[in-house]
Write a protein that holds these residues in place. Sequence first.
Motif, PDB file in Angstrom:
ATOM      1  N   GLY A   1      -2.423 -23.687  28.785  1.00 43.40           N
ATOM      2  CA  GLY A   1      -1.060 -23.245  29.043  1.00 43.40           C
ATOM      3  C   GLY A   1      -0.207 -24.358  29.631  1.00 43.40           C
ATOM      4  O   GLY A   1       0.954 -24.537  29.247  1.00 43.40           O
ATOM      5  N   LEU A   2      -0.785 -25.128  30.558  1.00 40.77           N
ATOM      6  CA  LEU A   2      -0.074 -26.270  31.145  1.00 40.77           C
ATOM      7  C   LEU A   2       0.286 -27.297  30.072  1.00 40.77           C
ATOM      8  O   LEU A   2       1.412 -27.790  30.018  1.00 40.77           O
ATOM      9  N   VAL A   3      -0.693 -27.612  29.208  1.00 37.04           N
ATOM     10  CA  VAL A   3      -0.460 -28.602  28.156  1.00 37.04           C
ATOM     11  C   VAL A   3       0.610 -28.114  27.188  1.00 37.04           C
ATOM     12  O   VAL A   3       1.441 -28.895  26.711  1.00 37.04           O
TER      13      VAL A   3
ATOM     14  N   ILE B   1       9.418 -15.151  30.935  1.00 31.86           N
ATOM     15  CA  ILE B   1       7.962 -15.266  30.916  1.00 31.86           C
ATOM     16  C   ILE B   1       7.317 -13.944  30.516  1.00 31.86           C
ATOM     17  O   ILE B   1       6.336 -13.916  29.758  1.00 31.86           O
ATOM     18  N   LEU B   2       7.857 -12.831  31.015  1.00 33.02           N
ATOM     19  CA  LEU B   2       7.343 -11.521  30.602  1.00 33.02           C
ATOM     20  C   LEU B   2       7.474 -11.343  29.096  1.00 33.02           C
ATOM     21  O   LEU B   2       6.584 -10.786  28.441  1.00 33.02           O
ATOM     22  N   GLY B   3       8.568 -11.833  28.538  1.00 31.26           N
ATOM     23  CA  GLY B   3       8.796 -11.700  27.104  1.00 31.26           C
ATOM     24  C   GLY B   3       7.777 -12.445  26.280  1.00 31.26           C
ATOM     25  O   GLY B   3       7.143 -11.865  25.378  1.00 31.26           O
ATOM     26  N   PHE B   4       7.581 -13.748  26.596  1.00 28.90           N
ATOM     27  CA  PHE B   4       6.636 -14.484  25.755  1.00 28.90           C
ATOM     28  C   PHE B   4       5.193 -14.084  26.037  1.00 28.90           C
ATOM     29  O   PHE B   4       4.348 -14.106  25.147  1.00 28.90           O
ATOM     30  N   SER B   5       4.906 -13.630  27.274  1.00 31.53           N
ATOM     31  CA  SER B   5       3.545 -13.185  27.572  1.00 31.53           C
ATOM     32  C   SER B   5       3.191 -11.921  26.805  1.00 31.53           C
ATOM     33  O   SER B   5       2.034 -11.730  26.408  1.00 31.53           O
ATOM     34  N   SER B   6       4.175 -11.039  26.586  1.00 33.05           N
ATOM     35  CA  SER B   6       3.904  -9.797  25.849  1.00 33.05           C
ATOM     36  C   SER B   6       3.448 -10.098  24.426  1.00 33.05           C
ATOM     37  O   SER B   6       2.570  -9.400  23.885  1.00 33.05           O
ATOM     38  N   VAL B   7       4.026 -11.128  23.805  1.00 33.37           N
ATOM     39  CA  VAL B   7       3.599 -11.514  22.455  1.00 33.37           C
ATOM     40  C   VAL B   7       2.188 -12.092  22.501  1.00 33.37           C
ATOM     41  O   VAL B   7       1.347 -11.781  21.648  1.00 33.37           O
TER      42      VAL B   7
ATOM     43  N   TYR C   1      -3.808 -18.335  30.208  1.00 27.29           N
ATOM     44  CA  TYR C   1      -2.928 -19.168  29.392  1.00 27.29           C
ATOM     45  C   TYR C   1      -1.467 -18.942  29.773  1.00 27.29           C
ATOM     46  O   TYR C   1      -0.693 -19.901  29.924  1.00 27.29           O
ATOM     47  N   SER C   2      -1.082 -17.682  29.927  1.00 26.93           N
ATOM     48  CA  SER C   2       0.303 -17.357  30.285  1.00 26.93           C
ATOM     49  C   SER C   2       0.664 -17.938  31.648  1.00 26.93           C
ATOM     50  O   SER C   2       1.769 -18.458  31.846  1.00 26.93           O
ATOM     51  N   LEU C   3      -0.275 -17.860  32.604  1.00 30.55           N
ATOM     52  CA  LEU C   3      -0.021 -18.427  33.932  1.00 30.55           C
ATOM     53  C   LEU C   3       0.103 -19.945  33.858  1.00 30.55           C
ATOM     54  O   LEU C   3       0.950 -20.540  34.540  1.00 30.55           O
ATOM     55  N   GLY C   4      -0.738 -20.569  33.027  1.00 28.02           N
ATOM     56  CA  GLY C   4      -0.661 -22.019  32.867  1.00 28.02           C
ATOM     57  C   GLY C   4       0.686 -22.458  32.331  1.00 28.02           C
ATOM     58  O   GLY C   4       1.208 -23.520  32.705  1.00 28.02           O
ATOM     59  N   PHE C   5       1.261 -21.647  31.462  1.00 32.02           N
ATOM     60  CA  PHE C   5       2.594 -21.936  30.923  1.00 32.02           C
ATOM     61  C   PHE C   5       3.686 -21.583  31.929  1.00 32.02           C
ATOM     62  O   PHE C   5       4.690 -22.283  32.058  1.00 32.02           O
ATOM     63  N   ALA C   6       3.480 -20.488  32.661  1.00 30.61           N
ATOM     64  CA  ALA C   6       4.526 -19.971  33.542  1.00 30.61           C
ATOM     65  C   ALA C   6       4.688 -20.772  34.823  1.00 30.61           C
ATOM     66  O   ALA C   6       5.819 -20.952  35.301  1.00 30.61           O
ATOM     67  N   VAL C   7       3.589 -21.235  35.408  1.00 26.93           N
ATOM     68  CA  VAL C   7       3.664 -21.909  36.711  1.00 26.93           C
ATOM     69  C   VAL C   7       4.601 -23.117  36.687  1.00 26.93           C
ATOM     70  O   VAL C   7       5.508 -23.207  37.525  1.00 26.93           O
ATOM     71  N   PRO C   8       4.427 -24.080  35.750  1.00 30.56           N
ATOM     72  CA  PRO C   8       5.371 -25.212  35.743  1.00 30.56           C
ATOM     73  C   PRO C   8       6.796 -24.790  35.407  1.00 30.56           C
ATOM     74  O   PRO C   8       7.755 -25.396  35.898  1.00 30.56           O
ATOM     75  N   PHE C   9       6.950 -23.742  34.588  1.00 27.30           N
ATOM     76  CA  PHE C   9       8.288 -23.248  34.268  1.00 27.30           C
ATOM     77  C   PHE C   9       8.965 -22.738  35.544  1.00 27.30           C
ATOM     78  O   PHE C   9      10.145 -23.024  35.807  1.00 27.30           O
ATOM     79  N   PHE C  10       8.211 -21.993  36.353  1.00 24.84           N
ATOM     80  CA  PHE C  10       8.736 -21.486  37.613  1.00 24.84           C
ATOM     81  C   PHE C  10       9.055 -22.625  38.582  1.00 24.84           C
ATOM     82  O   PHE C  10      10.092 -22.621  39.248  1.00 24.84           O
ATOM     83  N   VAL C  11       8.141 -23.587  38.666  1.00 28.23           N
ATOM     84  CA  VAL C  11       8.334 -24.704  39.591  1.00 28.23           C
ATOM     85  C   VAL C  11       9.594 -25.480  39.246  1.00 28.23           C
ATOM     86  O   VAL C  11      10.427 -25.788  40.119  1.00 28.23           O
ATOM     87  N   LEU C  12       9.775 -25.794  37.970  1.00 22.34           N
ATOM     88  CA  LEU C  12      10.944 -26.549  37.551  1.00 22.34           C
ATOM     89  C   LEU C  12      12.222 -25.714  37.674  1.00 22.34           C
ATOM     90  O   LEU C  12      13.299 -26.250  37.950  1.00 22.34           O
TER      91      LEU C  12
END
Length: 238
Positions: A13-15, A61-67, A171-182
């Motif tokens: 998710g981070l990558v 993030i809720l939107g893309f995680s649902s998919v 995976y969703s958390l890996g994508f979401a964490v940097p999005f939230f941080v930024l």
Amino acid sequence: MADLNVGIAFTAGLVSFISPCCLPLYPAYLSYITGVSVNQIKTDTSRSMRVKTMSHTFFFILGFSSVFFALAYGTNVFTDVFRDYQDTIRKISAIFIVLMGLFLMGVFQPQLLMKERKLNMKWKPGGYLGSFIFGIGFSAGWSPCVGPILGSILLLSASNPGTWAGLTTAYSLGFAVPFFVLAFFLGTARWILKYSNALMKIGGALMIVMGLLLFTDKMTQITIWLQSVTPKWLFDIM
């Protein structure tokens, strides 16, 4: 092995987030879901702006995680139906993971996979509902960077029935964490861009290794080895 796979999914998710297909567009995504110009996002560091960007980011993030969860659930249903062929599914999944790893490393780049396919989001309702729907549109498609990585996580879950929820969450958390941080720091993340391509190639190499281990059914042995070299005090903390 479950803990190892969850760690792999989180890293994936981070990558995905720092990939050349996503990270450069991050300011534009943030601007679109908040309805605020990129320049204002960069210059306005007030509390109200932080709250606005963070809250809209949450619904995005809720939107893309649902998919992601819908795709993972469908994969799990498929593997349950063909449970008697689990060994074959594991090997086929491993082959595709290796191929996706080679694709990310640039060893081969078929035109079919190089084209980005997204839902056409010409219209978006306002507010948090709009951010949620845009998140769905963001993930319901294919991009040359995110698609192979997400596909590999789905294939990894297919090789281990019942793990789809944990892997998708990671995976969703890996994508979401940097999005939230930024979103909190309202930054452009330009300093990460220069490492983006290199990290993608490293991620591709790790996917190849993971695919080979999965094909030879050695993932469990890697987990045992990691446990043997992990300091005991770390287990006590966990």
